[in-house]
Design a protein around this motif. Structure first.
Motif, PDB file in Angstrom:
ATOM      1  N   VAL A  48      -1.623 -16.420  22.328  1.00 38.91           N
ATOM      2  CA  VAL A  48      -0.772 -15.309  21.897  1.00 38.91           C
ATOM      3  C   VAL A  48      -0.692 -14.296  23.035  1.00 38.91           C
ATOM      4  O   VAL A  48      -1.696 -13.936  23.629  1.00 38.91           O
ATOM      5  N   VAL A  49       0.516 -13.865  23.356  1.00 38.61           N
ATOM      6  CA  VAL A  49       0.697 -12.844  24.384  1.00 38.61           C
ATOM      7  C   VAL A  49       0.552 -11.484  23.729  1.00 38.61           C
ATOM      8  O   VAL A  49       1.187 -11.209  22.717  1.00 38.61           O
ATOM      9  N   PRO A  50      -0.294 -10.656  24.239  1.00 44.02           N
ATOM     10  CA  PRO A  50      -0.509  -9.359  23.574  1.00 44.02           C
ATOM     11  C   PRO A  50       0.671  -8.397  23.765  1.00 44.02           C
ATOM     12  O   PRO A  50       1.545  -8.625  24.613  1.00 44.02           O
ATOM     13  N   ASP A  51       0.660  -7.338  22.978  1.00 45.03           N
ATOM     14  CA  ASP A  51       1.671  -6.274  23.092  1.00 45.03           C
ATOM     15  C   ASP A  51       1.659  -5.688  24.491  1.00 45.03           C
ATOM     16  O   ASP A  51       0.613  -5.612  25.121  1.00 45.03           O
ATOM     17  N   GLY A  52       2.812  -5.279  24.951  1.00 42.70           N
ATOM     18  CA  GLY A  52       2.871  -4.642  26.259  1.00 42.70           C
ATOM     19  C   GLY A  52       3.014  -5.644  27.376  1.00 42.70           C
ATOM     20  O   GLY A  52       3.039  -5.286  28.536  1.00 42.70           O
ATOM     21  N   VAL A  53       3.079  -6.898  27.016  1.00 41.65           N
ATOM     22  CA  VAL A  53       3.265  -7.929  28.037  1.00 41.65           C
ATOM     23  C   VAL A  53       4.465  -8.764  27.634  1.00 41.65           C
ATOM     24  O   VAL A  53       4.552  -9.226  26.501  1.00 41.65           O
ATOM     25  N   THR A  54       5.407  -8.914  28.543  1.00 43.21           N
ATOM     26  CA  THR A  54       6.533  -9.797  28.221  1.00 43.21           C
ATOM     27  C   THR A  54       6.558 -10.953  29.193  1.00 43.21           C
ATOM     28  O   THR A  54       6.267 -10.808  30.377  1.00 43.21           O
ATOM     29  N   VAL A  55       6.921 -12.065  28.645  1.00 46.39           N
ATOM     30  CA  VAL A  55       6.940 -13.270  29.452  1.00 46.39           C
ATOM     31  C   VAL A  55       8.244 -13.341  30.229  1.00 46.39           C
ATOM     32  O   VAL A  55       9.330 -13.182  29.672  1.00 46.39           O
ATOM     33  N   ARG A  56       8.143 -13.557  31.534  1.00 44.01           N
ATOM     34  CA  ARG A  56       9.347 -13.677  32.354  1.00 44.01           C
ATOM     35  C   ARG A  56       9.704 -15.137  32.565  1.00 44.01           C
ATOM     36  O   ARG A  56      10.841 -15.543  32.424  1.00 44.01           O
ATOM     37  N   GLU A  57       8.694 -15.870  32.939  1.00 45.58           N
ATOM     38  CA  GLU A  57       8.979 -17.246  33.326  1.00 45.58           C
ATOM     39  C   GLU A  57       7.844 -18.131  32.857  1.00 45.58           C
ATOM     40  O   GLU A  57       6.669 -17.807  33.022  1.00 45.58           O
ATOM     41  N   LEU A  58       8.209 -19.264  32.233  1.00 40.59           N
ATOM     42  CA  LEU A  58       7.187 -20.156  31.692  1.00 40.59           C
ATOM     43  C   LEU A  58       7.026 -21.385  32.558  1.00 40.59           C
ATOM     44  O   LEU A  58       7.958 -21.774  33.267  1.00 40.59           O
ATOM     45  N   ASP A  59       5.860 -21.967  32.481  1.00 40.85           N
ATOM     46  CA  ASP A  59       5.659 -23.293  33.055  1.00 40.85           C
ATOM     47  C   ASP A  59       6.582 -24.256  32.291  1.00 40.85           C
ATOM     48  O   ASP A  59       6.871 -24.036  31.116  1.00 40.85           O
TER      49      ASP A  59
ATOM     50  N   ILE B 275       8.031 -20.816  24.252  1.00 41.37           N
ATOM     51  CA  ILE B 275       7.525 -19.621  23.586  1.00 41.37           C
ATOM     52  C   ILE B 275       8.282 -19.398  22.302  1.00 41.37           C
ATOM     53  O   ILE B 275       9.501 -19.592  22.232  1.00 41.37           O
ATOM     54  N   SER B 276       7.578 -19.048  21.249  1.00 42.92           N
ATOM     55  CA  SER B 276       8.246 -18.660  20.003  1.00 42.92           C
ATOM     56  C   SER B 276       7.581 -17.393  19.525  1.00 42.92           C
ATOM     57  O   SER B 276       6.396 -17.380  19.234  1.00 42.92           O
ATOM     58  N   GLY B 277       8.361 -16.319  19.492  1.00 43.00           N
ATOM     59  CA  GLY B 277       7.779 -15.016  19.177  1.00 43.00           C
ATOM     60  C   GLY B 277       6.812 -14.629  20.265  1.00 43.00           C
ATOM     61  O   GLY B 277       7.145 -14.628  21.447  1.00 43.00           O
ATOM     62  N   LEU B 278       5.579 -14.346  19.861  1.00 43.09           N
ATOM     63  CA  LEU B 278       4.586 -13.961  20.854  1.00 43.09           C
ATOM     64  C   LEU B 278       3.698 -15.136  21.263  1.00 43.09           C
ATOM     65  O   LEU B 278       2.790 -14.996  22.056  1.00 43.09           O
ATOM     66  N   ARG B 279       3.922 -16.297  20.662  1.00 44.52           N
ATOM     67  CA  ARG B 279       3.007 -17.424  20.875  1.00 44.52           C
ATOM     68  C   ARG B 279       3.561 -18.392  21.907  1.00 44.52           C
ATOM     69  O   ARG B 279       4.717 -18.793  21.845  1.00 44.52           O
ATOM     70  N   ILE B 280       2.704 -18.738  22.859  1.00 43.93           N
ATOM     71  CA  ILE B 280       3.080 -19.744  23.854  1.00 43.93           C
ATOM     72  C   ILE B 280       2.465 -21.076  23.441  1.00 43.93           C
ATOM     73  O   ILE B 280       1.277 -21.131  23.100  1.00 43.93           O
ATOM     74  N   ASN B 281       3.278 -22.135  23.435  1.00 42.35           N
ATOM     75  CA  ASN B 281       2.736 -23.463  23.154  1.00 42.35           C
ATOM     76  C   ASN B 281       3.001 -24.365  24.339  1.00 42.35           C
ATOM     77  O   ASN B 281       4.134 -24.456  24.804  1.00 42.35           O
ATOM     78  N   CYS B 282       1.970 -25.009  24.844  1.00 39.31           N
ATOM     79  CA  CYS B 282       2.149 -25.906  25.974  1.00 39.31           C
ATOM     80  C   CYS B 282       1.639 -27.285  25.603  1.00 39.31           C
ATOM     81  O   CYS B 282       0.649 -27.413  24.890  1.00 39.31           O
ATOM     82  N   VAL B 283       2.351 -28.293  26.106  1.00 33.46           N
ATOM     83  CA  VAL B 283       1.904 -29.668  25.910  1.00 33.46           C
ATOM     84  C   VAL B 283       1.480 -30.221  27.267  1.00 33.46           C
ATOM     85  O   VAL B 283       2.290 -30.330  28.174  1.00 33.46           O
ATOM     86  N   ILE B 284       0.216 -30.534  27.415  1.00 37.86           N
ATOM     87  CA  ILE B 284      -0.283 -31.005  28.705  1.00 37.86           C
ATOM     88  C   ILE B 284      -0.354 -32.526  28.743  1.00 37.86           C
ATOM     89  O   ILE B 284      -0.181 -33.149  29.770  1.00 37.86           O
ATOM     90  N   GLY B 285      -0.583 -33.140  27.565  1.00 34.50           N
ATOM     91  CA  GLY B 285      -0.650 -34.599  27.533  1.00 34.50           C
ATOM     92  C   GLY B 285      -2.034 -35.111  27.887  1.00 34.50           C
ATOM     93  O   GLY B 285      -3.025 -34.626  27.366  1.00 34.50           O
ATOM     94  N   GLU B 286      -2.093 -36.050  28.818  1.00 33.12           N
ATOM     95  CA  GLU B 286      -3.364 -36.697  29.091  1.00 33.12           C
ATOM     96  C   GLU B 286      -4.091 -36.054  30.266  1.00 33.12           C
ATOM     97  O   GLU B 286      -3.472 -35.651  31.249  1.00 33.12           O
ATOM     98  N   LEU B 287      -5.389 -35.939  30.149  1.00 33.11           N
ATOM     99  CA  LEU B 287      -6.211 -35.466  31.268  1.00 33.11           C
ATOM    100  C   LEU B 287      -7.191 -36.578  31.629  1.00 33.11           C
ATOM    101  O   LEU B 287      -7.957 -37.026  30.784  1.00 33.11           O
ATOM    102  N   GLU B 288      -7.132 -36.994  32.885  1.00 33.18           N
ATOM    103  CA  GLU B 288      -8.078 -38.035  33.320  1.00 33.18           C
ATOM    104  C   GLU B 288      -9.496 -37.452  33.349  1.00 33.18           C
ATOM    105  O   GLU B 288      -9.673 -36.242  33.315  1.00 33.18           O
TER     106      GLU B 288
END
Lengths: 413, 410
Positions: A100-111, A116-129
């Motif tokens: 969750v991104v806290p108040d006072g911080v806005t996301v400019r650019e995502l990986d 992003i949906s609302g304040l929540r960032i969701n990332c899918v990384i997949g497999e980690l060796e």
């Protein structure tokens, strides 16, 4: 089941007895439940584990680990998630991250892997060796105080999912553990030490106990005191008496060595618990010392219940003391001696603490039970330790079979 | 064998076996009391015993003069042995003070003369009957047995207590010296004071105590109903059940400890007192159940049936009739279970890593390192031994019964 015959007791059970059966099982239920939870389940588990290639380090299943930090300032300000696999060898699948991104911080650019949906960032990384690391950067603009924003960002713990194969629960089996423990001379050494320790420890404790019981099987002043004293080795905590022996027999500054040197018995100090084969003999002697009180107590109880009429009759017939013991006393003790032998045999076979405290299984004193600990914790190979435990369990079943066969012939203890 | 059955053969032989044993006992006793090294010379000791065994034969009406003459002539044997091989008890070093040697001699002579005479009392001078001969041999074996058992039991405990009262340099200087300097006063108990002040032994003692008590209570809670059902109620599978209890009682702890360690690591129960309290009662329930069912079987069933007739139900019968009758058995079982829990080492060692949760046995195990001086280790051993010994000696009657009924748990 109907009652087919016309004579004999009824074969069906009546309501009264049904109630009794129900009561019996409800009284037994708590015991059965707790014993199966703590004894039967672990026993099943040990079979399962013995077929698993598992070490001490595998007890914690592999999973993703994340560190979150705010880096850079102004244009470059970004939240950085550093993700790594906790295991060096196992891959983990389906790794995702959400925060969750806290108040006072806005996301400019995502990986690119994130949304992003609302304040929540969701990332899918997949497999980690195994041993893999990854980094996800989210560029942000910070309004207001940077330090407060940094604290707020690092306060919100990112949630991770993803799991590797858990070696304990998957269906991969191996016979390597058994191959390892049965391999080579080591196993025969362990088995030999176990047999020596068990046979001589059991027989020794029985014979010494028999002797002690004969000593105390008479009325005299101080009999109670001596009986109490002779039970000390068994009643005292094993850790206390084992350490007392270790210190007493210390190769450098032990009193026994000093005594032997002063008395002119030996020229050089003896390493009682460090030399083969002396160490094995010494742990067996300790076993006899610690458990003769038990045999002595049982044999004494049996002796005191022998009818003295018989001895008086033998006296009349002119039997000598040894004859009385050999032809009258000993046969009466055979029952208790054989039961004691079997039970003590099983218990000595199972003994772990004594040897572990005296020698740690070194110098040729590694018995099967000590080998469980040695494999599982010293070598960190839990699977091999479990395999040894399985071997022990089968030996135990064999002994128990013999025991119950004999027990049903002998009067119970 | 028959040649042995003459008093003048058997007597000297018994003496020749007994005296060296007593010489060794005298040397060890004096060494442990004074810290001085002494050396018994076995052949002169045996020769002295040999002579004593002849001279000590009971008179049985034989005349004094020839007895004295014979004994006097036979004194050549020990005299020759001592002349050729040296005195029976000699100092190990030149520095050994005379009083230590003298003390050893006094013990040696007292412990030889009186017992040998007592052993020879049944023997005649000439041919002995089988009875007389065996009686003398039995007296010899009995005397030997008392000395042997008392020594092997007492020495480790003596060394344990005395070591805990000394300090490292004294112990290294002369490992035989167990004399304590009473003028030091409270300073003697320094190891104990340090264990309680710096090593947290007060907390270990308390943890061990309440874990043991709770284990006893939980064990009784589970095993009393179970034992009653096995002993009194008829149901299918009764025999199978009591056999499996015995079988479970035989499963070695180390076999269970491994999966329990794994499960507790995963469930976060390792390093908790709760975890220990989950396991301890289960290790004792089978024993307790086995002991109690034996006792319940021995109680008269008629009393309970009378209770049932009078309208009590089974549970009321257990509570109001069986349990009060079984109080001595409950005491035995409780003591026995308390002892097992108090002495338990393996599980505490494997499952507890956090010093604030250590039991006493685990605490002592943590003292076993090269940095901790050994008098601390022995003081810890004494602290763990004294409570259980006090309990045992105070309630020996129950304890003995509990041990015999509790069968042969190791």
């Amino acid at each position: 089941m109907g009652d087919t015959g016309t004579s004999g007791p009824p074969r069906t059970i009546g309501p009264l007895q049904k109630r009794e059966v129900r009561l019996a099982w409800s009284l037994l239920f708590p015991t059965i439940a707790i014993v199966s939870a703590v004894v039967v389940l672990p026993l099943l588990a040990i079979f399962w584990i013995s077929f698993k290639p598992i070490g001490l380090a595998d007890l914690r299943p592999p999973g993703p680990v994340v560190r979150e930090a705010l880096r850079g300032a102004g244009e470059e300000a970004r939240i950085e998630y550093r993700v790594r696999n906790s295991s060096q060898s196992e891959a983990i699948n389906g790794v995702t991250l959400s925060d969750v991104v806290p108040d006072g911080v806005t996301v400019r650019e995502l990986d690119e892997r994130c949304e992003i949906s609302g304040l929540r960032i969701n990332c899918v990384i997949g497999e980690l060796e195994g041993g893999a690391r990854d980094r996800i950067s989210v560029f942000v603009t910070i309004r207001g105080d940077e330090a407060a924003a940094e604290a707020a960002i690092e306060d919100s713990e990112p949630a991770m999912t993803g799991s590797g194969k858990n070696i304990l629960t998957n269906l991969e089996f191996t016979l390597a553990n058994f191959a390892k423990i049965f391999d080579g001379k080591e196993f025969w050494g362990v088995l030999g030490a176990t047999l020596f320790y068990t046979v001589f420890g059991t027989v020794g404790a029985l014979v010494v106990g028999l002797f002690a019981a004969m000593l105390l099987n008479r009325e005299f002043r101080g009999q109670g005191v001596l009986r109490g004293l002779y039970l000390f080795p068994y009643v005292a905590p094993v850790i206390a008496v084992a350490f007392a022996w270790v210190i007493l027999l210390d190769p450098f500054s032990g009193s026994v060595n000093e005594l032997l040197v002063q008395m002119g018995v030996v020229d050089e100090k003896i390493n009682f618990f460090g030399d083969r084969p002396l160490a094995l003999i010494m742990v067996t002697v300790f076993e006899i010392w610690r458990y003769f009180p038990l045999s002595f107590l049982f044999i004494l109880a049996r002796m005191q219940s022998i009818d003295s009429d018989m001895y008086e009759a033998a006296d009349m017939d002119g039997a000598s003391p040894f004859q009385k013991f050999w032809y009258l006393g000993l046969p009466q003790l055979l029952g208790i001696l054989s039961v004691l032998f079997l039970l003590r045999f099983i218990w000595t076979f199972n003994k772990f603490d004594d040897i572990f405290l005296l020698t740690g299984g070194n110098a040729g004193t590694r018995t099967l039970t000590v080998n469980v600990y040695e494999q599982a914790f010293a070598v960190s190979n839990i699977g091999a330790g479990a395999a040894v435990a399985v071997v022990i369990f089968f030996c135990l079943l064999l002994f128990a079979y013999v025991f119950f066969r004999t027990m049903s012939q002998e009067e119970g203890l | 064998m028959h040649v042995l059955r003459y008093g003048y053969v058997a007597g000297p032989l018994i003496g020749a076996f007994w005296a060296p044993v007593m010489a060794i006992v005298a040397c060890i006793t004096v060494s442990f009391l004074t810290g001085e090294g002494l050396r018994p010379t076995l052949i002169p000791c045996a020769a002295l015993g040999f002579w004593l065994g002849y001279a000590g034969l009971p008179a049985r009406g034989r005349e004094l003069a020839p007895r004295l003459v014979r004994a006097g002539l036979l004194a050549v044997v020990p005299a020759l042995a001592i002349l050729l091989l040296g005195s029976a008890i000699v100092p190990a070093a030149d520095a050994t003070p005379v009083h230590a040697v003298a003390l050893a001699w006094v013990i040696f002579v007292l412990a030889s003369v009186w017992p040998v005479r007592a052993m020879l009392r049944p023997l005649p001078h000439g041919r002995a009957t089988r009875h007389e001969f065996e009686e003398a041999v039995i007296r010899f074996l009995t005397g030997f047995g008392y000395v042997f058992f008392t020594a092997i039991v007492a020495v480790p405990f003596y060394v344990m207590v005395m070591t805990s009262l000394k300090n490292q340099s004294e112990l290294l200087q002369n490992p035989l010296d167990f004399t304590i300097d009473l003028s030091k006063g409270w300073e003697l108990l320094r190891s104990y004071q340090e264990l309680f002040a710096d090593f947290n032994f007060g907390s270990y003692l308390w943890t061990s105590f309440y874990i043991s008590v709770i284990t006893v209570l939980l064990t009784l809670l589970f095993s009393v109903p179970g034992a009653y059902a096995v002993a009194r109620l008829r149901f299918k599978g009764q025999k199978a059940f009591s056999r499996s209890i015995l079988l479970i009682y035989m499963v070695p702890m180390i076999v269970l400890a491994l999966p329990i360690y794994i499960a507790f690591s995963m469930a976060g129960l390792r390093n908790t007192v709760i975890g220990i309290l989950l396991i301890y009662p289960v290790t004792t329930i089978p024993v307790a159940l086995y002991m109690l069912q034996g006792y319940f079987r021995g109680l008269p069933a008629e009393v309970e049936e009378a209770g049932l007739m009078d309208g009590l139900n089974r549970l009321q019968v257990i509570w109001k009739i069986t349990l009060p009758l079984a109080l001595p058995a409950l005491a035995s079982v409780s003591l026995y279970v308390f002892m097992i829990a108090w002495n338990e080492f393996l599980l505490a060692f494997m499952l507890l890593d956090d010093p604030s949760k250590f039991t006493l046995t685990r605490g002592i195990a943590s003292l076993d390192s090269s940095e901790v001086p050994r008098q601390h280790l022995m003081a810890g051993a004494v602290i763990s031994t004294v409570p259980i010994m006090t309990l045992f000696l105070g309630l020996e009657r129950f304890m003995t019964k509990g041990l015999t009924a509790g069968s042969v748990k190791g």
